[in-house]
Every structure is written in C-alpha cells, then in structure tokens.
Design an enzyme around this catalytic site. Structure first.
Site, PDB file in Angstrom:
ATOM      1  N   ASP A  78      -4.377 -15.348   7.301  1.00 49.63           N
ATOM      2  CA  ASP A  78      -3.111 -15.897   6.793  1.00 49.63           C
ATOM      3  C   ASP A  78      -2.428 -16.804   7.812  1.00 49.63           C
ATOM      4  O   ASP A  78      -1.407 -17.419   7.509  1.00 49.63           O
ATOM      5  CB  ASP A  78      -2.170 -14.756   6.395  1.00 49.63           C
ATOM      6  CG  ASP A  78      -2.684 -14.009   5.164  1.00 49.63           C
ATOM      7  OD1 ASP A  78      -3.458 -14.607   4.386  1.00 49.63           O
ATOM      8  OD2 ASP A  78      -2.321 -12.831   4.994  1.00 49.63           O
ATOM      9  N   ARG A 119       0.826  -1.213   0.000  1.00 51.28           N
ATOM     10  CA  ARG A 119       0.000   0.000   0.000  1.00 51.28           C
ATOM     11  C   ARG A 119       0.855   1.255   0.000  1.00 51.28           C
ATOM     12  O   ARG A 119       0.497   2.270  -0.625  1.00 51.28           O
ATOM     13  CB  ARG A 119      -0.946  -0.039   1.210  1.00 51.28           C
ATOM     14  CG  ARG A 119      -2.069  -1.080   1.015  1.00 51.28           C
ATOM     15  CD  ARG A 119      -2.662  -1.493   2.344  1.00 51.28           C
ATOM     16  NE  ARG A 119      -3.862  -2.312   2.199  1.00 51.28           N
ATOM     17  CZ  ARG A 119      -3.866  -3.630   1.970  1.00 51.28           C
ATOM     18  NH1 ARG A 119      -2.707  -4.288   1.828  1.00 51.28           N
ATOM     19  NH2 ARG A 119      -4.999  -4.306   1.882  1.00 51.28           N
TER      20      ARG A 119
HETATM   21  C1  S3P Z   1      -4.300  -9.054   2.111  1.00 52.51           C
HETATM   22  C2  S3P Z   1      -5.569  -9.521   2.311  1.00 52.51           C
HETATM   23  C3  S3P Z   1      -5.886 -10.926   2.553  1.00 52.51           C
HETATM   24  C4  S3P Z   1      -4.650 -11.745   2.882  1.00 52.51           C
HETATM   25  C5  S3P Z   1      -3.494 -11.420   2.001  1.00 52.51           C
HETATM   26  C6  S3P Z   1      -3.135  -9.950   2.131  1.00 52.51           C
HETATM   27  C7  S3P Z   1      -4.098  -7.614   1.883  1.00 52.51           C
HETATM   28  O1  S3P Z   1      -6.490 -11.465   1.378  1.00 52.51           O
HETATM   29  O2  S3P Z   1      -4.918 -13.120   2.811  1.00 52.51           O
HETATM   30  O3  S3P Z   1      -2.356 -12.188   2.339  1.00 52.51           O
HETATM   31  O4  S3P Z   1      -2.948  -7.131   1.981  1.00 52.51           O
HETATM   32  O5  S3P Z   1      -5.082  -6.927   1.596  1.00 52.51           O
HETATM   33  P1  S3P Z   1      -8.069 -11.303   1.090  1.00 52.51           P
HETATM   34  O6  S3P Z   1      -8.348  -9.864   0.988  1.00 52.51           O
HETATM   35  O7  S3P Z   1      -8.308 -11.984  -0.220  1.00 52.51           O
HETATM   36  O8  S3P Z   1      -8.730 -11.980   2.234  1.00 52.51           O
END
Ligand code: S3P
Length: 438
Positions: free
Chosen positions: A317, A26
């Site tokens: 995660d 981000r």
């Molecule tokens: C993340 C969101 C999660 C996570 C991924 C990182 C993020 O996925 O599993 O490792 O940085 O927005 P989802 O948004 O698909 O749940």
C-alpha cells in the site's frame, strides 16, 4: 472535493496516527464470529471500517461505540442471514474477508460496493469458496454484486497465485466452518493479522515456509472462538504519509507514536532507510499481539533505490507514497514486483505515472511497477491538478508531494481520503502542512 497542498514550513510534533485499517476490520469480524463481548480499543473510524461494522450488525452481531475508538462487538458464535444486500462502499478488505466469513454459515448474502469496488476482481475469492462447497453467483464475470450461499464446507489445500492477505484471510475465515484442516499457500508471506488474531481468539493456526519457498498457513475448522480484547496499533500505512512529508520538507523533525511494526507491513521503513532517511525506531513494544513502536523521522537527502521484489508485499500500500518520495531523490528509483497495484482502488501504477508526469517528474510505466527519475531535493516542479480516480492513497501521496514542490498541487475527489484516514487534513495541518480546500 478538491484539496490543494503547497510548500510548507517544517513538519514537526509528536502524534499518533489513526488506528490500523487491516486490524480494525479483523477485530470487528472476529468479534462477530466469537461468543461473548470483544472490546476494541483504537479502532479506525474510517468509512471502510464503518462499513464492516454495519455489515457485522446486518449479520446479527451487536456492534456499539463506547467512546472515541472504543467499540464493543457481541457475537453469538455465528453469523445470521442478512435481510438485505450489504454495501461495502470502497472496501476491498471488508467485502473479501466477510464473503469468506459468511460462507462458513448456512446463509445467503448479497455483496455490493461503490464504482471502484465494483471493478475489482472477486473471482479470486469466489473460486476458492466454490471449491470449498459454497455456491457463488456473479452475473458480471467475477465482479460485484455477488451472492454467496454458505453452509457446511470441506477443507481444501489452495495454492494462491497472489501474495494477498485478502485472499488468504477469506479462505481462512471460511475454513472455520469446514470439518478438518484447510491449507492456503502464497508465493510469499502477506500480512498475517488474521492468523495472529484467530490464534488469540482460540483457533489453531500454523504457518511455515515450504521447501519450494511458498508460505503456507493452515487452520483447523470448527474452533470455539472466544471474545478477546483487541488493542489496535496506529496504521503504518497512514503513518507513511506523515513520515514522507517529514523526509522531504526541510527542517522537519517528527515523532510518530505507537506505529504498527509487524514485519510483514514494515517494508516502507526499510525502503526509506535504504534511501538514506533519518528514520529511527525509538521504542518497540507489543500492542495486542502486534509489535508497535515510536518512530522519529527527520528531513533527509534521499537517493534513488531499487527495493527487492521480495519486499513488495510488506509495502504494497506504500508504493504510491514511495513513488512520490522518489521524485525528491537523487538518481533513479525502480519500483517493481507489484503488478497487484493495477487492481487496487485504482490502477495505481498508471495513476502515479500520470500524476508524476503532470508534476514535471520523468517516469516510465512497467507492467509491475514504475521507474522514477528523481529530481533531487527542491527540484520537483509540481503545479498540477492530479486525477485520483477516487483513490485515497493516490490523493494523499500527491498532497504530500505538494508540500515540498515548487508550485502547489491539487488533487480531485479528495473526499475519498476518509475511507482510510478520516481527518488527514487536520492531522497534517497540525504538524505544519499547508493543505486546504482548493
Ligand atoms: C489488506 C491486504 C492488501 C492491502 C489492503 C489491505 C488486508 O490487499 O493492499 O489495503 O487488510 O488484508 P491484498 O490482500 O489484495 O494484497
């Protein structure tokens, strides 16, 4: 590359895990969208994040490394059309957030990824972007490669079927190019790093819980984003592997510094506390709008647990490492409310079940999780070679399991660990873990 982990002496020391992957992506993206130079400290230099850095360059931002973890991103207040398709490698977060951000500008971009990323669902992003007025094309029924043509978008109110920060963030980033207020709701709150960082860069973002229990976020389009320094805390998802190793290896006593403790990420620490873990937050503070703290973890006798489904988004995660920990607990652990695990870097439910069984641990597969019949401290046989399907978190979870199993555990495709935790082996070895090339 195959790595092998064998029963180790105590896990001990005081260390800072690498930077947070979600926040690192981000910081690069918002830095590219803003006007001016964003200084980032503590950026994770893993393959996923480096793919996003390269992508932001391809969209016209200046991205340079000033030192270890220190990066500068100079944005021009908008993205320009990339000259070639952009390859995001293994990174779902990178590609999904960038598809959203790119849609806010009058440009066409082609997005590609590796074998694993090319099997993961993208319609969940492409569909809402279409609803906002972007034109999208996937010749593979919602998989990569995909083309997104952006432009002037319209604000929408979107009810996401999943508690997914990637879906939410892609829409919020696209909404920066829409005239008016865009609203996204999700069944429960997912990680809110995008909302926090957008506000720090000057956007108007509001969050609330709706009367029906859904979590709602709204953003006002066409803000003037201004460069803003970002300090990235250590990644709680990476910290979880070291913490888990300390929990199961006798005699361990470990201090992890500056670990991100955003409540929407901290479910792992709540769950290990329920399991009877000796984990303590010693000191809590703020790092760049995100709370972070020092955590002490000691070896402990663990008991089986059934964490509430409500918590699953805050530890999405960490299910693989929790499943590995549950093998060392007394009693049964029921992990549920996590059907999304089936569409991560691998089908994590199927692979954890397969790997645990190979290591002599009884478990049952459920549509949205798994049940693990714990064998208690010292009771995990190990002695298997586990297939990871190139999933970094499956690889790290079974290496940690091997540190306290009776016989060594080998994992395949361990080079994929570099996507999120570049020097995992060196980091763990410095703490006393016996991990080496098989
Ligand atoms: C993340 C969101 C999660 C996570 C991924 C990182 C993020 O996925 O599993 O490792 O940085 O927005 P989802 O948004 O698909 O749940």
């Amino acid at each position: 590359m195959r790595l092998l982990a064998r029963a180790s002496g105590p896990i001990q020391g005081r260390t800072r895990p690498p930077g947070d992957k979600s926040i690192s992506h981000r910081a690069l993206i918002l830095g590219a969208l803003a006007e001016g130079t964003t200084e980032i400290d503590g950026l994770l230099e893993g393959e996923d994040v480096l793919a996003t850095a390269a992508a932001m360059r391809a969209f016209g931002a200046e991205v340079t490394q000033a030192g270890a973890g220190r990066w500068r991103v100079t944005g021009r207040g908008g993205l320009a059309e990339p000259a070639a398709p952009i390859d995001f490698g293994n990174s779902g977060t990178g590609v999904r957030l960038t598809m959203g951000a790119g849609a806010a500008f009058p440009l066409t971009a082609v997005y590609t990824g590796d074998r694993s990323l090319s099997r993961r669902p993208m319609a969940r992003i492409l569909d809402p972007l279409e609803a906002m007025g972007a034109r999208t094309l996937s010749r593979t029924g919602g998989l990569l490669p995909a083309t997104v043509r952006g432009g002037t978008l319209s604000p929408i109110a979107y009810d996401s079927p999943h508690a997914s920060a990637q879906i939410k963030s892609a829409i919020l980033l696209a909404a920066l190019g829409a005239d008016g207020v865009t609203r996204v709701s999700e069944p429960k709150a997912s990680r809110d790093h995008t909302e926090r960082m957008l506000a720090a860069f000057g956007a108007t973002v509001r969050s609330e819980t709706r009367a029906d229990g859904r979590h709602l976020v709204s953003v006002t389009g066409r803000p003037k984003l201004r460069a803003c320094p970002v300090t990235v805390p250590a990644d709680p998802s990476s910290a979880a592997f070291a913490a888990a190793a300390a929990l199961i290896v006798p005699g361990s006593d470990l201090i992890l510094e500056d670990v991100g403790l955003n409540p929407l990420r901290a479910g792992f620490f709540d769950t290990i506390a329920d399991m009877g873990a000796g984990a303590q937050v010693l000191d809590r503070g703020e790092t760049g709008g995100e709370s972070a703290g020092m955590i002490r973890v000691r070896h402990a006798a663990l008991r089986g647990v059934a964490p509430p489904d409500q918590r699953s988004a805050a530890m999405i995660d960490e299910f693989p490492i929790l499943a590995a920990l549950a093998a060392f607990a007394d009693g049964e652990t029921v992990l549920s409310g996590a059907a999304e695990l089936r569409v991560k870097e691998s089908d994590r439910i199927a692979l954890m079940v397969e790997g645990l069984r190979a290591c002599g641990v009884d478990c049952e597969e459920r549509p949205d999780g798994l049940v693990i019949h714990g064998r208690g401290a010292g009771g995990v046989p190990g002695g298997a070679e586990v297939r990871t399907h190139g999933d970094h978190r499956i690889a790290m979870s079974f290496l940690v399991l091997g540190l306290a199993a009776r016989a060594p555990v080998i994992v395949d495709e361990a080079e994929m660990i570099a996507t999120s935790f570049p020097d995992f082996t060196g980091f763990m070895r410095a703490l006393g873990a016996d991990i080496a090339e098989a």
